[in-house]
Write a protein that holds these residues in place. Structure first.
Motif, short mmCIF file in Angstrom:
data_model
loop_
_atom_site.label_atom_id
_atom_site.label_comp_id
_atom_site.label_asym_id
_atom_site.label_seq_id
_atom_site.Cartn_x
_atom_site.Cartn_y
_atom_site.Cartn_z
N GLY A 103 13.41 -46.62 57.05
CA GLY A 103 13.54 -46.73 55.61
C GLY A 103 12.24 -47.11 54.93
N SER A 104 12.36 -47.57 53.69
CA SER A 104 11.19 -47.95 52.90
C SER A 104 11.66 -48.74 51.69
CB SER A 104 10.41 -46.70 52.44
OG SER A 104 11.19 -45.94 51.51
N LYS A 105 10.70 -49.18 50.90
CA LYS A 105 11.00 -49.95 49.68
C LYS A 105 11.89 -49.18 48.72
CE LYS A 105 6.62 -48.44 47.63
NZ LYS A 105 6.40 -47.40 48.69
N GLU A 106 11.83 -47.85 48.75
CA GLU A 106 12.65 -47.05 47.83
C GLU A 106 14.15 -47.19 48.11
OE1 GLU A 106 8.57 -45.64 47.53
OE2 GLU A 106 9.86 -45.99 49.27
N ASP A 107 14.50 -47.70 49.28
CA ASP A 107 15.92 -47.92 49.57
C ASP A 107 16.55 -48.92 48.60
OD1 ASP A 107 15.54 -46.24 51.70
OD2 ASP A 107 15.46 -47.83 53.20
N ARG A 109 4.46 -53.01 57.54
CA ARG A 109 3.30 -52.32 58.15
C ARG A 109 3.75 -51.07 58.89
NH1 ARG A 109 0.34 -55.67 62.60
NH2 ARG A 109 0.35 -57.30 61.00
N GLY A 110 3.01 -50.00 58.63
CA GLY A 110 3.32 -48.73 59.26
C GLY A 110 4.48 -47.98 58.65
N GLN A 111 5.11 -48.52 57.59
CA GLN A 111 6.23 -47.87 56.91
C GLN A 111 5.73 -47.15 55.66
OE1 GLN A 111 9.08 -51.12 56.23
NE2 GLN A 111 10.58 -50.00 57.43
N HIS A 112 6.04 -45.90 55.55
CA HIS A 112 5.80 -45.11 54.35
C HIS A 112 4.40 -45.32 53.78
CE1 HIS A 112 7.25 -43.66 50.13
NE2 HIS A 112 6.69 -42.69 50.83
N GLU A 113 4.26 -46.07 52.68
CA GLU A 113 2.98 -46.16 51.98
C GLU A 113 2.13 -47.37 52.39
OE1 GLU A 113 3.86 -43.76 47.86
OE2 GLU A 113 4.37 -45.89 47.87
N ARG A 171 11.80 -33.67 49.72
CA ARG A 171 10.34 -33.82 49.86
C ARG A 171 9.98 -35.29 50.09
NH1 ARG A 171 10.31 -29.74 45.77
NH2 ARG A 171 10.21 -31.32 44.13
N PHE A 172 10.65 -36.17 49.36
CA PHE A 172 10.38 -37.60 49.55
C PHE A 172 10.75 -38.04 50.96
CE2 PHE A 172 12.56 -41.69 49.87
CZ PHE A 172 11.47 -42.54 49.73
N LEU A 173 11.93 -37.66 51.44
CA LEU A 173 12.38 -38.09 52.76
C LEU A 173 11.44 -37.58 53.86
CD1 LEU A 173 16.22 -37.48 52.36
CD2 LEU A 173 15.04 -39.70 52.39
N ARG A 174 10.99 -36.34 53.71
CA ARG A 174 10.05 -35.81 54.71
C ARG A 174 8.73 -36.54 54.63
NH1 ARG A 174 5.83 -32.58 55.39
NH2 ARG A 174 5.71 -31.39 57.34
N ARG A 175 8.24 -36.78 53.41
CA ARG A 175 6.96 -37.49 53.26
C ARG A 175 7.05 -38.89 53.86
NH1 ARG A 175 6.69 -36.83 48.27
NH2 ARG A 175 7.37 -38.87 47.50
N ARG A 176 8.14 -39.58 53.60
CA ARG A 176 8.31 -40.92 54.15
C ARG A 176 8.31 -40.88 55.68
NH1 ARG A 176 13.48 -44.58 52.52
NH2 ARG A 176 14.65 -42.94 53.56
N TRP A 177 9.05 -39.93 56.23
CA TRP A 177 9.12 -39.80 57.68
C TRP A 177 7.75 -39.53 58.28
CZ3 TRP A 177 12.13 -40.57 61.80
CH2 TRP A 177 11.82 -39.88 62.99
N MET A 178 7.01 -38.60 57.69
CA MET A 178 5.72 -38.20 58.25
C MET A 178 4.66 -39.31 58.09
SD MET A 178 6.41 -35.34 59.62
CE MET A 178 4.76 -34.85 60.14
N ARG A 179 4.79 -40.13 57.05
CA ARG A 179 3.82 -41.20 56.83
C ARG A 179 4.10 -42.43 57.69
NH1 ARG A 179 3.02 -41.51 50.22
NH2 ARG A 179 1.60 -39.74 50.02
#
Length: 326
Positions: free
Chosen positions: A50-54, A75-79, A193-201
């Motif tokens: 997950g990420s802060k956007e949750d 650390r290491g999550q999304h952004e 697009r957001f979910l993929r970007r979060r996963w890849m980051r």
């Protein structure tokens, strides 16, 4: 993983990098409305994958209740950048990050909330530095082990990440989440697009490390009982990652404030934000009284030389029901 229903920032929300003694962390920081008497600050830690956007849907209701709500990418999550090494994602390292984040917010001790895997980090942070926090909430996160189907899923994900390109794992995960339907069919393109970007980051080391901690986490109920903090265990009555019976038993054993959100699954922060916010605010509003009662009880039982505990035994039986306050 929580999947936000909207990516729009709530009113009075700033997205920025919070500078701490342990590096910079991407946050969403929502302030109460102007003229509202501030009730306190809450630090929100997201779960596995997950990420802060949750917490986007929850930030607004919490701010309307008078709380500054700050959701963070670990650390290491999304952004938030993170190293590749395994040691960076051990429990103590992640707990120290949460302590540093709380200090950097500049509002004194804060209310700490961890969702799912974030609850494991929050528990460790509260045990490591209880003075950094005024309360601890475990949201859809137990002190016991996750349910067997989820353990199998986490093992499969960690194994796939070790063998396959990250993009392939993403596609497989999307297919499984769609229950065999055409991937992405039900989600708007911007969300996909957001979910993929979060996963890849998100770092593979973070995903592997968090999964390892989820699988190896021991029952922490006894340790929770010893924390000198008001404790809150909250979840939906349709929770599936941790057995609901185990969560209820942990709340009873620890004397925790106990909120069950009717109709909610693993992510009440997404599906029932208003009801969850009501339950959280009811608990946080009561914390000064709980701390005072705990100090009086400790003084009575240990005498003037005794150490005062902040959380008295028997603060459970708190708000339940659809609104979290019934």
């Amino acid at each position: 993983m929580s999947k936000p229903r909207s990516l729009a920032l709530p009113p009075r929300t700033r997205a920025y990098r919070l500078s701490t003694a342990r590096g910079d962390f991407a946050v969403l920081d929502t302030a109460p409305p102007a003229g509202t008497r501030p009730h306190g600050t809450a630090l929100l830690l997201p779960g596995y994958t997950g990420s802060k956007e949750d917490f986007l849907a929850l930030l607004g209701p919490l701010s309307e209740a008078g709380y500054r709500a700050v959701a963070v990418d670990g650390r290491g999550q999304h952004e938030t950048p993170g190293p590749r090494g395994r040691a960076a994602y051990r429990r103590k390292a992640l707990a120290l990050d949460a302590v540093a984040q709380a200090a950097a917010l500049g509002d004194g001790p804060v209310h700490l909330l961890g969702h799912s895997f974030g609850g494991l980090v929050a528990r460790a942070a509260a045990a490591l530095a209880p003075d950094a926090f005024v309360s601890l909430t475990l949201l859809s996160s137990g002190p016991g082990r996750v349910a067997r189907p989820q353990r199998i899923r986490v093992r499969a994900l960690r194994g796939a990440l070790a063998l396959l390109p990250k993009e392939r794992v993403w596609q497989a995960t999307r297919w499984l989440d769609s229950r065999g339907e055409e991937p992405d069919a039900a989600d708007p393109p911007e969300l996909v697009r957001f979910l993929r970007r979060r996963w890849m980051r998100t770092r593979i080391a973070q995903l592997a490390g968090a999964g390892r901690l989820l699988l190896a986490d021991p029952d922490g109920t006894t340790a929770l009982s010893g924390l000198p903090l008001p404790l809150h265990i909250a979840y939906g009555d349709e929770e599936m990652v941790w057995p609901v019976a185990d969560l209820a038993a942990a709340a009873a054993r620890t004397g925790a404030h106990h909120t069950v959100v009717a109709g909610a699954g693993h992510s009440p922060n997404v599906s029932h934000p208003a009801e969850l916010a009501a339950g959280l605010a009811a608990f946080w509003d009561a914390v000064p009284e709980l701390v005072s009662a705990g100090a009086r009880a400790a003084g009575a039982s240990t005498g003037p030389a005794g150490a005062a505990r902040s959380r008295p035994a028997g603060t459970g039986g708190g708000p339940r029901g659809r609104a979290g306050t019934g």
